[in-house]
Design a protein around this motif. Structure first.
Motif, PDB file in Angstrom:
ATOM      1  N   GLY A   1      -3.762   5.839   3.699  1.00 20.52           N
ATOM      2  CA  GLY A   1      -3.447   4.465   4.132  1.00 20.52           C
ATOM      3  C   GLY A   1      -4.050   4.166   5.493  1.00 20.52           C
ATOM      4  O   GLY A   1      -4.700   3.150   5.692  1.00 20.52           O
TER       5      GLY A   1
ATOM      6  N   TYR B   1      -8.809   3.276  -1.927  1.00 17.16           N
ATOM      7  CA  TYR B   1      -7.714   2.318  -2.160  1.00 17.16           C
ATOM      8  C   TYR B   1      -7.044   2.626  -3.499  1.00 17.16           C
ATOM      9  O   TYR B   1      -5.821   2.645  -3.600  1.00 17.16           O
ATOM     10  CB  TYR B   1      -8.255   0.881  -2.172  1.00 17.16           C
ATOM     11  CG  TYR B   1      -8.101   0.174  -0.842  1.00 17.16           C
ATOM     12  CD1 TYR B   1      -8.814   0.595   0.269  1.00 17.16           C
ATOM     13  CD2 TYR B   1      -7.227  -0.895  -0.691  1.00 17.16           C
ATOM     14  CE1 TYR B   1      -8.672  -0.040   1.493  1.00 17.16           C
ATOM     15  CE2 TYR B   1      -7.078  -1.530   0.523  1.00 17.16           C
ATOM     16  CZ  TYR B   1      -7.797  -1.107   1.605  1.00 17.16           C
ATOM     17  OH  TYR B   1      -7.644  -1.729   2.809  1.00 17.16           O
TER      18      TYR B   1
ATOM     19  N   PRO C   1       6.444   2.489  -1.778  1.00 12.66           N
ATOM     20  CA  PRO C   1       5.512   2.202  -2.869  1.00 12.66           C
ATOM     21  C   PRO C   1       5.704   0.810  -3.470  1.00 12.66           C
ATOM     22  O   PRO C   1       4.728   0.132  -3.773  1.00 12.66           O
ATOM     23  CB  PRO C   1       5.839   3.275  -3.912  1.00 12.66           C
ATOM     24  CG  PRO C   1       6.638   4.305  -3.227  1.00 12.66           C
ATOM     25  CD  PRO C   1       7.271   3.673  -2.039  1.00 12.66           C
TER      26      PRO C   1
ATOM     27  N   TRP D   1       2.942  -2.133  -3.986  1.00 13.70           N
ATOM     28  CA  TRP D   1       2.710  -2.711  -5.320  1.00 13.70           C
ATOM     29  C   TRP D   1       2.782  -4.246  -5.236  1.00 13.70           C
ATOM     30  O   TRP D   1       1.890  -4.956  -5.702  1.00 13.70           O
ATOM     31  CB  TRP D   1       3.779  -2.151  -6.256  1.00 13.70           C
ATOM     32  CG  TRP D   1       3.692  -2.480  -7.712  1.00 13.70           C
ATOM     33  CD1 TRP D   1       2.885  -3.424  -8.320  1.00 13.70           C
ATOM     34  CD2 TRP D   1       4.445  -1.883  -8.776  1.00 13.70           C
ATOM     35  NE1 TRP D   1       3.099  -3.437  -9.661  1.00 13.70           N
ATOM     36  CE2 TRP D   1       4.055  -2.499  -9.974  1.00 13.70           C
ATOM     37  CE3 TRP D   1       5.424  -0.897  -8.828  1.00 13.70           C
ATOM     38  CZ2 TRP D   1       4.611  -2.146 -11.217  1.00 13.70           C
ATOM     39  CZ3 TRP D   1       5.972  -0.544 -10.060  1.00 13.70           C
ATOM     40  CH2 TRP D   1       5.569  -1.163 -11.237  1.00 13.70           C
TER      41      TRP D   1
ATOM     42  N   SER E   1      -0.235  -5.609  -3.315  1.00 16.79           N
ATOM     43  CA  SER E   1      -1.467  -5.608  -4.116  1.00 16.79           C
ATOM     44  C   SER E   1      -1.474  -6.767  -5.109  1.00 16.79           C
ATOM     45  O   SER E   1      -2.469  -7.476  -5.244  1.00 16.79           O
ATOM     46  CB  SER E   1      -1.599  -4.297  -4.884  1.00 16.79           C
ATOM     47  OG  SER E   1      -1.818  -3.250  -3.992  1.00 16.79           O
TER      48      SER E   1
ATOM     49  N   GLN F   1       1.942  -7.251   3.282  1.00 12.91           N
ATOM     50  CA  GLN F   1       1.069  -6.281   3.960  1.00 12.91           C
ATOM     51  C   GLN F   1       1.767  -5.785   5.237  1.00 12.91           C
ATOM     52  O   GLN F   1       1.785  -4.592   5.527  1.00 12.91           O
ATOM     53  CB  GLN F   1      -0.267  -6.937   4.305  1.00 12.91           C
ATOM     54  CG  GLN F   1      -1.237  -5.970   4.957  1.00 12.91           C
ATOM     55  CD  GLN F   1      -2.468  -6.669   5.494  1.00 12.91           C
ATOM     56  OE1 GLN F   1      -2.464  -7.878   5.702  1.00 12.91           O
ATOM     57  NE2 GLN F   1      -3.513  -5.918   5.715  1.00 12.91           N
TER      58      GLN F   1
HETATM   59  C1  HEM Z   1       4.614   6.830  -0.542  1.00 13.27           C
HETATM   60  C2  HEM Z   1       3.833   5.824  -0.843  1.00 13.27           C
HETATM   61  C3  HEM Z   1       2.973   5.085   0.136  1.00 13.27           C
HETATM   62  C4  HEM Z   1       2.751   5.306   1.468  1.00 13.27           C
HETATM   63  C5  HEM Z   1       3.367   6.377   2.355  1.00 13.27           C
HETATM   64  C6  HEM Z   1       1.816   4.293   1.912  1.00 13.27           C
HETATM   65  C7  HEM Z   1       1.350   4.156   3.210  1.00 13.27           C
HETATM   66  C8  HEM Z   1       0.399   3.243   3.619  1.00 13.27           C
HETATM   67  C9  HEM Z   1      -0.092   3.110   4.960  1.00 13.27           C
HETATM   68  C10 HEM Z   1       0.359   3.943   6.166  1.00 13.27           C
HETATM   69  C11 HEM Z   1      -1.008   2.117   4.977  1.00 13.27           C
HETATM   70  C12 HEM Z   1      -1.793   1.603   6.183  1.00 13.27           C
HETATM   71  C13 HEM Z   1      -1.081   0.376   6.726  1.00 13.27           C
HETATM   72  C14 HEM Z   1      -1.806  -0.151   7.917  1.00 13.27           C
HETATM   73  O1  HEM Z   1      -1.775   0.522   8.956  1.00 13.27           O
HETATM   74  O2  HEM Z   1      -2.350  -1.255   7.799  1.00 13.27           O
HETATM   75  C15 HEM Z   1      -1.133   1.615   3.632  1.00 13.27           C
HETATM   76  C16 HEM Z   1      -1.990   0.625   3.229  1.00 13.27           C
HETATM   77  C17 HEM Z   1      -2.052   0.110   1.937  1.00 13.27           C
HETATM   78  N1  HEM Z   1      -1.276   0.478   0.863  1.00 13.27           N
HETATM   79 FE1  HEM Z   1       0.094   1.965   0.854  1.00 13.27          FE
HETATM   80  N2  HEM Z   1       1.487   3.492   0.848  1.00 13.27           N
HETATM   81  C18 HEM Z   1       2.171   3.937  -0.253  1.00 13.27           C
HETATM   82  C19 HEM Z   1       2.133   3.410  -1.524  1.00 13.27           C
HETATM   83  C20 HEM Z   1       1.341   2.337  -1.928  1.00 13.27           C
HETATM   84  C21 HEM Z   1       1.291   1.787  -3.268  1.00 13.27           C
HETATM   85  C22 HEM Z   1       2.128   2.283  -4.446  1.00 13.27           C
HETATM   86  C23 HEM Z   1       0.396   0.767  -3.242  1.00 13.27           C
HETATM   87  C24 HEM Z   1      -0.019  -0.142  -4.348  1.00 13.27           C
HETATM   88  C25 HEM Z   1       0.246   0.020  -5.600  1.00 13.27           C
HETATM   89  C26 HEM Z   1      -0.139   0.681  -1.901  1.00 13.27           C
HETATM   90  C27 HEM Z   1      -1.096  -0.214  -1.482  1.00 13.27           C
HETATM   91  C28 HEM Z   1      -1.657  -0.268  -0.224  1.00 13.27           C
HETATM   92  C29 HEM Z   1      -2.738  -1.144   0.147  1.00 13.27           C
HETATM   93  C30 HEM Z   1      -3.469  -2.126  -0.761  1.00 13.27           C
HETATM   94  C31 HEM Z   1      -2.974  -0.915   1.512  1.00 13.27           C
HETATM   95  C32 HEM Z   1      -4.033  -1.579   2.395  1.00 13.27           C
HETATM   96  C33 HEM Z   1      -3.433  -2.650   3.245  1.00 13.27           C
HETATM   97  C34 HEM Z   1      -4.549  -3.386   3.979  1.00 13.27           C
HETATM   98  O3  HEM Z   1      -5.592  -3.595   3.379  1.00 13.27           O
HETATM   99  O4  HEM Z   1      -4.311  -3.712   5.128  1.00 13.27           O
HETATM  100  N3  HEM Z   1       0.451   1.656  -1.124  1.00 13.27           N
HETATM  101  N4  HEM Z   1      -0.243   2.314   2.828  1.00 13.27           N
END
Ligand code: HEM
Length: 189
Positions: free
Chosen positions: A40, A56, A111, A115, A118, A148
């Motif tokens: 992430g 991603y 999560p 979801w 997205s 977000q």
């Molecule tokens: C335990 C599960 C998860 C953890 C620990 C996690 C953690 C993170 C972290 C730390 C970021 C960076 C946020 C930032 O600093 O901008 C991020 C970004 C993102 N996550 Fe997750 N996430 C998880 C599950 C998911 C799931 C299930 C999805 C979608 C189905 C998802 C979609 C996204 C997307 C699309 C971004 C990009 C956001 C952007 O473009 O700024 N994440 N996630």
């Protein structure tokens, strides 16, 4: 006859250790959360490229895996009694229960927030490129912005709670020198 209505569904575990399944789920979920966090933070700073899109997707799939494993773990937790805690002051026991409760909530909320984000951003999720997941919300750029921020904030809260959980475990191991760590590290002597 037992007066506990759950008595028939709760399996008493060992008095000293979590069950093998609970231990396995604990460490698998912990590892996947670390992977999801690192992905992430890394992917959001990358320039647009096929590599970025790949990460991603993998981030989403690892996150969805955490979600269903966490659901399984919670189901296991309510049907299998954990071992009794070691003797400690009441405030520590209450704090430990509260922290564990928050961790369970975050394992689901983090999560789910990703979801929703997205879907709101217009990206349906196809888990492992095999299983299309239902859209939780329709495309909506304003909603996407809010979710977000929620996803980013929950990520930070998750890190703080995990660090507190880790510090508490280390305190039990090295300061109190009690058996707390052995409950979840079954292979320790
Ligand atoms: C335990 C599960 C998860 C953890 C620990 C996690 C953690 C993170 C972290 C730390 C970021 C960076 C946020 C930032 O600093 O901008 C991020 C970004 C993102 N996550 Fe997750 N996430 C998880 C599950 C998911 C799931 C299930 C999805 C979608 C189905 C998802 C979609 C996204 C997307 C699309 C971004 C990009 C956001 C952007 O473009 O700024 N994440 N996630």
């Amino acid at each position: 006859m037992s007066s506990n209505p759950h008595a028939s569904t709760i399996v008493a575990g060992s008095q000293t250790h979590y069950t093998r399944t609970a231990v396995g789920l604990h460490w698998l979920i912990a590892a996947l959360i670390v992977v999801a966090l690192v992905m992430g933070w890394t992917m959001t700073d990358m320039a647009v490229s096929p590599q970025k899109l790949k990460i991603y997707n993998w981030h989403k799939w690892v996150g969805i895996t955490v979600l269903w494993l966490a659901a399984l773990r919670i189901l296991w937790r309510v049907t299998h009694r954990p071992p009794d805690m070691v003797t400690m002051p009441a405030w520590q026991r209450i704090a430990a229960h509260a922290l564990h409760g928050v961790l369970y909530l975050l394992m689901l909320a983090q999560p789910i927030s990703g979801w929703i984000y997205s879907n709101a951003a217009g990206f349906p999720i196809v888990y492992l490129r095999l299983i299309p997941l239902p859209n939780l919300v329709a495309k909506n750029p304003q909603l996407a912005e809010t979710w977000q921020e929620i996803h980013e904030t929950l990520g930070l809260v998750l890190v703080i709670v995990v660090v507190l959980h880790l510090l508490a475990a280390l305190k039990h191991a090295f300061i109190d020198k009690d058996d707390t760590m052995r409950r979840i590290l079954r292979w320790l002597p």
